[in-house]
Scaffold this motif. Structure first.
Motif, PDB file in Angstrom:
ATOM      1  N   UNK A   1      -5.443  25.127  28.495  1.00 37.26           N
ATOM      2  CA  UNK A   1      -6.616  24.245  28.398  1.00 37.26           C
ATOM      3  C   UNK A   1      -7.233  24.112  29.776  1.00 37.26           C
ATOM      4  N   UNK A   2      -8.536  24.167  29.847  1.00 42.32           N
ATOM      5  CA  UNK A   2      -9.228  24.091  31.141  1.00 42.32           C
ATOM      6  C   UNK A   2      -9.753  22.698  31.445  1.00 42.32           C
ATOM      7  N   UNK A   3      -9.311  21.690  30.706  1.00 45.90           N
ATOM      8  CA  UNK A   3      -9.738  20.319  30.973  1.00 45.90           C
ATOM      9  C   UNK A   3     -11.173  20.039  30.585  1.00 45.90           C
ATOM     10  N   UNK A   4     -11.747  20.875  29.722  1.00 41.52           N
ATOM     11  CA  UNK A   4     -13.119  20.653  29.291  1.00 41.52           C
ATOM     12  C   UNK A   4     -14.158  21.262  30.208  1.00 41.52           C
ATOM     13  N   UNK A   5     -13.718  22.066  31.159  1.00 40.04           N
ATOM     14  CA  UNK A   5     -14.672  22.708  32.057  1.00 40.04           C
ATOM     15  C   UNK A   5     -15.286  23.906  31.359  1.00 40.04           C
ATOM     16  N   UNK A   6     -16.514  24.192  31.689  1.00 36.16           N
ATOM     17  CA  UNK A   6     -17.159  25.352  31.098  1.00 36.16           C
ATOM     18  C   UNK A   6     -18.164  25.937  32.054  1.00 36.16           C
ATOM     19  N   UNK A   7     -18.423  27.219  31.873  1.00 35.40           N
ATOM     20  CA  UNK A   7     -19.450  27.827  32.703  1.00 35.40           C
ATOM     21  C   UNK A   7     -20.795  27.720  31.988  1.00 35.40           C
ATOM     22  N   UNK A   8     -21.831  28.028  32.704  1.00 39.61           N
ATOM     23  CA  UNK A   8     -23.188  27.870  32.181  1.00 39.61           C
ATOM     24  C   UNK A   8     -23.402  28.683  30.901  1.00 39.61           C
ATOM     25  N   UNK A   9     -22.937  29.927  30.879  1.00 38.07           N
ATOM     26  CA  UNK A   9     -23.158  30.795  29.717  1.00 38.07           C
ATOM     27  C   UNK A   9     -22.492  30.227  28.461  1.00 38.07           C
ATOM     28  N   UNK A  10     -21.248  29.762  28.585  1.00 38.17           N
ATOM     29  CA  UNK A  10     -20.562  29.227  27.403  1.00 38.17           C
ATOM     30  C   UNK A  10     -21.197  27.923  26.941  1.00 38.17           C
ATOM     31  N   UNK A  11     -21.671  27.110  27.867  1.00 45.16           N
ATOM     32  CA  UNK A  11     -22.331  25.863  27.493  1.00 45.16           C
ATOM     33  C   UNK A  11     -23.633  26.147  26.746  1.00 45.16           C
ATOM     34  N   UNK A  12     -24.382  27.138  27.189  1.00 45.27           N
ATOM     35  CA  UNK A  12     -25.641  27.490  26.520  1.00 45.27           C
ATOM     36  C   UNK A  12     -25.360  27.998  25.111  1.00 45.27           C
ATOM     37  N   UNK A  13     -24.332  28.823  24.939  1.00 48.18           N
ATOM     38  CA  UNK A  13     -23.978  29.310  23.600  1.00 48.18           C
ATOM     39  C   UNK A  13     -23.588  28.160  22.686  1.00 48.18           C
ATOM     40  N   UNK A  14     -22.798  27.211  23.186  1.00 51.98           N
ATOM     41  CA  UNK A  14     -22.413  26.045  22.392  1.00 51.98           C
ATOM     42  C   UNK A  14     -23.628  25.220  21.994  1.00 51.98           C
ATOM     43  N   UNK A  15     -24.581  25.078  22.903  1.00 50.90           N
ATOM     44  CA  UNK A  15     -25.770  24.273  22.629  1.00 50.90           C
ATOM     45  C   UNK A  15     -26.630  24.869  21.518  1.00 50.90           C
ATOM     46  N   UNK A  16     -26.602  26.185  21.366  1.00 50.63           N
ATOM     47  CA  UNK A  16     -27.387  26.839  20.317  1.00 50.63           C
ATOM     48  C   UNK A  16     -26.940  26.410  18.923  1.00 50.63           C
ATOM     49  N   UNK A  17     -25.668  26.002  18.784  1.00 47.79           N
ATOM     50  CA  UNK A  17     -25.116  25.608  17.488  1.00 47.79           C
ATOM     51  C   UNK A  17     -25.123  24.095  17.291  1.00 47.79           C
ATOM     52  N   UNK A  18     -25.637  23.367  18.252  1.00 49.65           N
ATOM     53  CA  UNK A  18     -25.504  21.910  18.265  1.00 49.65           C
ATOM     54  C   UNK A  18     -26.849  21.219  18.114  1.00 49.65           C
ATOM     55  N   UNK A  19     -26.860  20.134  17.316  1.00 46.36           N
ATOM     56  CA  UNK A  19     -28.042  19.286  17.182  1.00 46.36           C
ATOM     57  C   UNK A  19     -27.748  17.976  17.903  1.00 46.36           C
ATOM     58  N   UNK A  20     -28.456  17.727  18.974  1.00 49.53           N
ATOM     59  CA  UNK A  20     -28.302  16.507  19.764  1.00 49.53           C
ATOM     60  C   UNK A  20     -29.267  15.457  19.218  1.00 49.53           C
ATOM     61  N   UNK A  52     -22.875  22.323  10.443  1.00 55.27           N
ATOM     62  CA  UNK A  52     -23.065  21.389   9.328  1.00 55.27           C
ATOM     63  C   UNK A  52     -22.115  20.186   9.411  1.00 55.27           C
ATOM     64  N   UNK A  53     -21.368  20.080  10.489  1.00 57.07           N
ATOM     65  CA  UNK A  53     -20.423  18.969  10.660  1.00 57.07           C
ATOM     66  C   UNK A  53     -21.165  17.654  10.869  1.00 57.07           C
ATOM     67  N   UNK A  54     -20.486  16.548  10.570  1.00 50.78           N
ATOM     68  CA  UNK A  54     -21.060  15.217  10.796  1.00 50.78           C
ATOM     69  C   UNK A  54     -21.228  14.975  12.294  1.00 50.78           C
ATOM     70  N   UNK A  55     -22.249  14.227  12.637  1.00 50.49           N
ATOM     71  CA  UNK A  55     -22.496  13.897  14.043  1.00 50.49           C
ATOM     72  C   UNK A  55     -21.373  13.034  14.587  1.00 50.49           C
TER      73      UNK A  55
END
Length: 75
Positions: A1-20, A52-55
């Motif tokens: 586990x990396x303690x929740x750290x992420x690089x810019x590329x992985x964060x951008x990919x995650x954001x594409x699937x997320x509704x804020x 499609x997960x709950x917020x």
């Protein structure tokens, strides 16, 4: 586990699937390192849903490093 750290590329990919749906920045503190570099730290509370997960609402501590290049601050 990396303690929740992420690089810019992985964060951008995650954001594409997320509704804020909401966010709030609190406790923002600027930590100057040099005249051309600083770290911004803050507490972020956000509500988001992935796919499609709950917020869910989460609170995290975050930071970003900023440098001045050609007279403009970038991170």
């Amino acid at each position: 586990d990396n303690g929740g750290q992420g690089d810019r590329a992985s964060m951008i990919e995650d954001m594409k699937k997320t509704t804020l749906t909401a966010y709030k920045i609190e406790d923002a503190k600027l930590h100057p390192l040099t005249k051309d570099a600083a770290v911004l730290s803050y507490r972020l509370t956000y509500t988001a849903a992935e796919g499609k997960a709950a917020a869910e609402t989460k609170t995290i501590r975050a930071s970003s490093t900023w440098v001045r290049r050609e007279g403009k601050w970038v991170n």
